[in-house]
Write an enzyme that holds these catalytic residues in place. Structure first.
Site, short mmCIF file in Angstrom:
data_model
loop_
_atom_site.label_atom_id
_atom_site.label_comp_id
_atom_site.label_asym_id
_atom_site.label_seq_id
_atom_site.Cartn_x
_atom_site.Cartn_y
_atom_site.Cartn_z
N HIS A 107 3.07 -7.03 -5.95
CA HIS A 107 2.29 -6.21 -6.89
C HIS A 107 3.08 -6.21 -8.20
O HIS A 107 4.31 -6.29 -8.19
CB HIS A 107 2.20 -4.74 -6.47
N ASP A 110 6.03 -3.88 -8.18
CA ASP A 110 7.15 -4.21 -7.29
C ASP A 110 8.22 -4.96 -8.06
O ASP A 110 9.41 -4.86 -7.77
CB ASP A 110 6.73 -5.15 -6.15
C1 XUL Z 1 -1.67 -1.36 2.07
C2 XUL Z 1 -1.60 -2.83 1.95
C3 XUL Z 1 -1.23 -3.36 0.61
C4 XUL Z 1 -1.92 -4.62 0.24
C5 XUL Z 1 -1.66 -5.10 -1.15
O1 XUL Z 1 -2.01 -0.91 3.33
O2 XUL Z 1 -1.79 -3.54 2.91
O3 XUL Z 1 0.14 -3.53 0.57
O4 XUL Z 1 -1.58 -5.66 1.11
O5 XUL Z 1 -1.95 -4.16 -2.11
#
Ligand code: XUL
Ligand code: CO
Length: 442
Positions: A107, A110
């Site tokens: 993300h 992150d």
């Molecule tokens: C949350 C989840 C996230 C997504 C990406 O449950 O799985 O980490 O994979 O936003």
């Protein structure tokens, strides 16, 4: 793969993890994941396309609702956000190159901490994108997918693209634009939308129809932007029924496929399915995979597992060979993943505090998928499994059954057939036989 470190080595005393075979008793070696082994016409590396997730591995600090961090990161010390982020990226690439898995996912937040200034956030992400580009070139590690975190900041408490306030939606769009730019610049193969708070806490104050229309419009707008920038990869929606919101619009694979169809998004979007999300939706993961496969939407997998005794998204590393074998049977029958790979969206436990624990977790995860894929291929190639399942439907292969499938029989004709042929024979579904068969190959 060559180990790539920064100025400082973070995972001292751990060398590159190698494949040593099933007889090895070295806990820091692969026993099944031999990346060059060919199974069903492709190497394990190409079938599985393993990815390390940045958020759990390099940000997840072991904190939970009852207590603060237990994982103390040596890369988290500098006061300047960009310098700290570079240290973290040094650590990430050191870890990933030592582990020898080919991909990673992130993300925006992150990679580098975000504040409330959009321009400053964009500059930070751009700086770290340039830094990552060099690291990718040095190591050969690739970006499986990028995404934007539209759920942690307080402004998203009522959703991002489904927020009743347009101003919040625009902030979400700003973040998605920057995350798409970063993903494209890094040659990211896919882009993920997980709608963490795209749903509602209470229906009493919610216009569900309008919120879902906004979600669809938002996805079209983001997709059109990325395509105009030359992005050729696939967009994935990641279904999850709840947590953090009470109800999320991307509930499960079937719900999302209906949504994509209704809003004309099927050409660009596929599914990124996650094991623990399937559990929360009351499905097996194999079910979710099969739904996606049947729609031609089996894009990518977030590998983890829940806990048998509670209903949270515990995101533990996968370790159940029987279950993973069933996933790999679906995967092979579907002809593989479309564009995606297997991302370890999983975290080590709060009390797993040795540096080696992060290695053990990923080694175990890669090994269980590799072993399961080999077993699944053996089942499909060397047993009567396929024949048994195919034969269950043999009555539709010819005669009146075939005519029904082709739409040639009326309701009256079906009744006539029933009358003429009397009571059907009782036919076994052979469930226990097949369960034993799978166990025999394990
Ligand atoms: C949350 C989840 C996230 C997504 C990406 O449950 O799985 O980490 O994979 O936003
Ligand atoms: Co996930």
């Amino acid at each position: 793969m060559k180990v790539v470190t920064g100025e400082r080595e973070y995972f001292k005393g751990i060398d590159q993890i190698k494949y040593e075979g099933p007889e090895s008793d070295n806990p820091l070696a692969y026993r099944w994941y031999d990346e060059n082994r060919v199974v069903a016409g492709k190497t394990l590396k190409d079938h599985l396309k393993f990815a390390v997730s940045y958020w759990h591995s390099f940000n997840g600090n072991g904190s939970d609702p009852f207590g603060g961090p237990t994982h103390r990161f040596a890369w988290d010390e500098k006061s300047d956000a960009v310098e700290r982020a570079k240290d973290k990226m040094d650590a990430a690439f050191e870890f990933m190159t030592k582990l020898g898995l080919p991909y990673y996912c992130f993300h925006d937040v992150d990679v580098v901490d975000y504040g409330n200034d959009i321009n400053e956030n964009d500059r930070r992400l751009q700086t770290l994108t340039d830094y990552a580009k060099q690291k990718q070139a040095d190591s050969g590690i690739k970006l499986l997918w990028g995404t934007a975190n539209l759920f942690s900041h307080e402004r998203y408490m009522n959703g991002a693209s489904t927020n009743p306030d347009f101003h919040v939606l625009a902030h979400g769009a700003a973040q998605v634009k920057a995350a798409l730019d970063a993903t494209i610049a890094l040659g990211g193969e896919n882009y993920v939308f997980w709608g963490g708070r795209e749903g509602y806490m209470s229906l009493i104050n919610t216009n569900m129809k309008r919120e879902q229309e906004h979600l669809a419009r938002f996805l079209h707008t983001a997709k059109d932007y990325a395509r105009a920038q030359g992005f050729k990869g696939t967009f994935f929606i990641e279904p999850k029924p709840c947590e953090p919101t009470k109800h999320q619009y991307d509930y499960d694979a079937a719900t999302v496929t209906g949504f994509l169809q209704k809003y004309d998004l099927l050409n660009d979007f596929k599914l990124n399915l996650e094991v623990n999300h399937a559990t929360l939706a009351g499905h097996t993961f194999a079910h979710e995979m099969q739904v996606a496969a049947d729609w031609g939407l089996l894009g990518s997998l977030d590998a983890n597992r829940g806990d048998e005794q509670n209903g949270w998204d515990t995101d533990q590393f996968p370790n159940n060979i029987t279950e993973v074998t069933e996933y790999m049977m679906v995967l092979l029958k579907a002809g593989g993943l479309q564009g995606g790979g297997i991302n370890f969206d999983a975290k080590i436990r709060r009390n797993s505090t040795d540096q080696a624990d992060l290695f053990y977790a990923h080694i175990g995860g890669a090994d269980i998928f590799a072993r399961a894929l080999i077993i699944a291929d053996n089942i499909l190639q060397k047993s009567d499994y396929n024949k048994i399942v195919t034969d269950r439907y043999a009555s539709f292969d010819s005669g009146e059954g075939k005519a029904f499938e082709e739409g040639k029989l009326s309701l009256e004709a079906l009744r006539d057939y029933a009358v003429k042929n009397g009571e059907p024979a009782v036919t076994s579904g052979k469930q226990e036989y097949l369960e034993n068969l799978i166990n025999r190959f394990i």
